[in-house]
Design an enzyme around this catalytic site. Structure first.
Site, PDB file in Angstrom:
ATOM      1  N   GLY A  15       0.836  -1.198   0.000  1.00  0.00           N
ATOM      2  CA  GLY A  15       0.000   0.000   0.000  1.00  0.00           C
ATOM      3  C   GLY A  15       0.868   1.244   0.000  1.00  0.00           C
ATOM      4  O   GLY A  15       1.106   1.881  -1.019  1.00  0.00           O
ATOM      5  N   ARG A  16       1.422   1.525   1.176  1.00  0.00           N
ATOM      6  CA  ARG A  16       2.196   2.755   1.370  1.00  0.00           C
ATOM      7  C   ARG A  16       3.345   2.898   0.357  1.00  0.00           C
ATOM      8  O   ARG A  16       3.593   3.991  -0.154  1.00  0.00           O
ATOM      9  CB  ARG A  16       2.779   2.744   2.787  1.00  0.00           C
ATOM     10  CG  ARG A  16       3.372   4.062   3.240  1.00  0.00           C
ATOM     11  CD  ARG A  16       4.090   3.880   4.586  1.00  0.00           C
ATOM     12  NE  ARG A  16       3.275   3.254   5.597  1.00  0.00           N
ATOM     13  CZ  ARG A  16       2.529   3.920   6.489  1.00  0.00           C
ATOM     14  NH1 ARG A  16       2.531   5.236   6.504  1.00  0.00           N
ATOM     15  NH2 ARG A  16       1.813   3.266   7.387  1.00  0.00           N
ATOM     16  N   ARG A  51      -2.153  11.669  10.252  1.00  0.00           N
ATOM     17  CA  ARG A  51      -0.987  10.905  10.714  1.00  0.00           C
ATOM     18  C   ARG A  51      -0.159  11.599  11.796  1.00  0.00           C
ATOM     19  O   ARG A  51       0.245  10.961  12.765  1.00  0.00           O
ATOM     20  CB  ARG A  51      -0.106  10.490   9.532  1.00  0.00           C
ATOM     21  CG  ARG A  51      -0.829   9.579   8.535  1.00  0.00           C
ATOM     22  CD  ARG A  51       0.082   9.032   7.435  1.00  0.00           C
ATOM     23  NE  ARG A  51       1.090   8.158   7.986  1.00  0.00           N
ATOM     24  CZ  ARG A  51       2.336   8.504   8.242  1.00  0.00           C
ATOM     25  NH1 ARG A  51       2.767   9.715   7.930  1.00  0.00           N
ATOM     26  NH2 ARG A  51       3.163   7.658   8.783  1.00  0.00           N
ATOM     27  N   CYS A  70      -9.600  23.166  16.978  1.00  0.00           N
ATOM     28  CA  CYS A  70      -9.503  23.474  18.402  1.00  0.00           C
ATOM     29  C   CYS A  70      -9.107  22.247  19.209  1.00  0.00           C
ATOM     30  O   CYS A  70      -9.907  21.683  19.971  1.00  0.00           O
ATOM     31  CB  CYS A  70     -10.819  24.065  18.881  1.00  0.00           C
ATOM     32  SG  CYS A  70     -11.104  25.631  18.059  1.00  0.00           S
TER      33      CYS A  70
HETATM   34  C1  PLP Z   1      -2.652  -2.263   5.834  1.00  0.00           C
HETATM   35  C2  PLP Z   1      -2.453  -3.609   5.238  1.00  0.00           C
HETATM   36  C3  PLP Z   1      -1.602  -3.760   4.136  1.00  0.00           C
HETATM   37  C4  PLP Z   1      -0.809  -2.635   3.532  1.00  0.00           C
HETATM   38  O1  PLP Z   1       0.205  -2.161   4.364  1.00  0.00           O
HETATM   39  P1  PLP Z   1       1.275  -1.129   3.819  1.00  0.00           P
HETATM   40  O2  PLP Z   1       2.162  -0.876   4.970  1.00  0.00           O
HETATM   41  O3  PLP Z   1       0.526   0.089   3.395  1.00  0.00           O
HETATM   42  O4  PLP Z   1       1.991  -1.763   2.681  1.00  0.00           O
HETATM   43  C5  PLP Z   1      -1.480  -5.021   3.584  1.00  0.00           C
HETATM   44  N1  PLP Z   1      -2.171  -6.083   4.095  1.00  0.00           N
HETATM   45  C6  PLP Z   1      -2.994  -5.962   5.151  1.00  0.00           C
HETATM   46  C7  PLP Z   1      -3.714  -7.158   5.649  1.00  0.00           C
HETATM   47  C8  PLP Z   1      -3.167  -4.721   5.753  1.00  0.00           C
HETATM   48  O5  PLP Z   1      -3.970  -4.609   6.818  1.00  0.00           O
END
Ligand code: PLP
Length: 421
Positions: free
Chosen positions: A277-278, A315, A344
């Protein structure tokens, strides 16, 4: 590597001046770069090219915007989803159902049914109870659910405690020492096609060693399950790779990750699945904001008050996370300041004592590395609306999520008759 760079003294998103985006779409606004998303998708895929059969599933929770999902779909990625809403988005973005993996500890009956009816590729089961429920539901409705059992390897990922998921005390997965017996019991249930093991130990990992230890434990489990007569054809290694949030910070590269995975998984003879993801979306987005004013108190650093807040980018307030902050038209002067939003809450603080570009009222600036876990975590706290999102592609820019105004949100609220007499 991203496409948010200075040209002739001002920041561009690919070939579009950010000042033009502010003028056209207002601030705060998230900006995503298509070229950066594609580059990250390709680098990740290439890093795993030697592994044989692989399946790539973009972690939708990191950035669920339909246009972002569409880019990933065009790059051949499926989706890792953690709710019925995310599944609906992935399908709406054109991802084939068979490329969708459904993770998450709290899948409801309704969500499981939606997954079965859509024909998604795999359910990652997080408890025996969940597996039994899914089996019953599948049998009742005449489906067979492809499943992996998510194990908790009891490994400290060395990341922030709120995004660590692979320790014994975390709610995720089943204890790995119970996994063989549980796997075999679930495999005997009609309605389920137990085919794999899944693991995901946390996010923003800056060191490959905990991942390697987790994968080694999964390899041992694979042997044991097979030794006891079970069938395993898929192993889902999750996501978790970290990204640099500070200029100059070095993180394990996808290539190093790929080499480690190749070494640990040699001889497994399975389809390897990944859920990044990230590492795909993080550096492919920025949050563009305008300085509302600079408040100078005696004897301390000034407060740079920006029009973005913790409801738009959570974040820093949630994890104390760092986001680089750069002026769109840097003067060359520097200042030390506290960067805060207008909400606030003292927690609405992006940075304290930050050495940064000098800015004044009306200047534009960006928070970098806001493409993952950014807009998706937004709330409407303090009756602020939801931020707009745009995507650039070369010299083109388009809204990919219109700003949602506070009055559109309260339009869903009702005052009962009996409060009107
Ligand atoms: C959040 C998550 C990801 C992705 O994590 P990243 O750190 O953004 O790569 C992958 N698999 C599961 C099951 C997640 O909960």
């Amino acid at each position: 590597m991203d496409h948010f760079e200075l040209r002739n003294g001002e920041l561009y998103a690919e070939d579009v001046p950010m000042a033009r985006i502010a003028e056209e779409f207002g601030t705060p606004v998230y900006i995503y770069s298509r070229a950066t998303l594609e580059r990250h998708a390709r680098v990740f895929r290439e890093a795993l090219a030697s592994l044989g059969k692989i399946h790539l599933a973009f972690a939708v929770k990191s950035n669920p915007n339909l246009a972002v999902l569409r880019v990933m779909q065009r790059e051949g990625f499926g989706a890792d989803v953690v709710s019925g809403g995310e599944m609906a988005r992935a399908l709406a973005a054109g991802m084939p159902a068979e490329n969708i993996v459904f993770s998450g500890v709290g899948k409801t009956r309704r969500e499981m049914l939606a997954g079965l009816e859509a024909g998604i590729g795999q359910f990652n089961i997080e408890s025996e109870e969940e597996g039994v429920e899914l089996a019953q539901l599948a049998e009742e409705t005449g489906h067979t659910a492809n499943c992996a059992l998510r194990v908790n390897p009891d490994i400290d990922a060395g990341t922030h405690e709120k995004i660590s998921t692979g320790k014994r005390d975390n709610k995720f997965g089943v204890p790995i020492d119970q996994a063989v017996a549980m796997y075999l019991r679930l495999a005997s249930l009609p309605g389920l096609n137990m085919r794999g093991i899944a693991v995901h130990i946390g996010s923003q990992l800056s060191d490959l060693r905990p991942l390697e230890l987790a994968f080694e434990k999964v390899g041992a489990l694979l042997d044991q399950i097979r030794h006891n007569g079970g069938t395993v054809t898929h192993i889902d290694l999750g996501g978790g790779l970290g990204v640099p949030y500070k200029a100059g910070e070095v993180m394990p590269s996808p290539a190093e990750y790929g080499h480690m995975v190749a070494r640990v998984t040699r001889g497994w003879d399975v389809t390897l699945m990944f859920e990044p993801g990230r590492v795909i979306a993080g550096n492919a987005g920025v949050l563009l904001t305008e300085v509302v004013r600079v408040k100078r108190n005696a004897n301390r650093d000034p407060f740079v008050i920006v029009d973005a807040a913790m409801n738009d980018l959570a974040r820093p307030a949630l994890y104390g996370a760092w986001h680089d902050f750069d002026a769109v038209k840097p003067s060359g002067n520097r200042m030390t300041a506290n960067i805060v939003g207008p909400i606030c809450e003292t927690g609405d603080t992006f940075a304290m004592g930050r050495e940064m570009d000098a800015v004044e009222r009306g200047d534009l600036a960006i928070f970098r590395t806001a493409g993952a876990y950014g807009a998706t975590m937004a709330s409407s706290y303090n009756s602020r609306g939801f931020v707009a999102e745009v995507m650039v592609d070369g010299d083109k820019v388009a809204s990919v999520a219109d700003r949602i105004l506070p009055e559109e949100i309260y339009a869903a609220e009702r005052v009962p008759d009996w409060l009107n007499d």
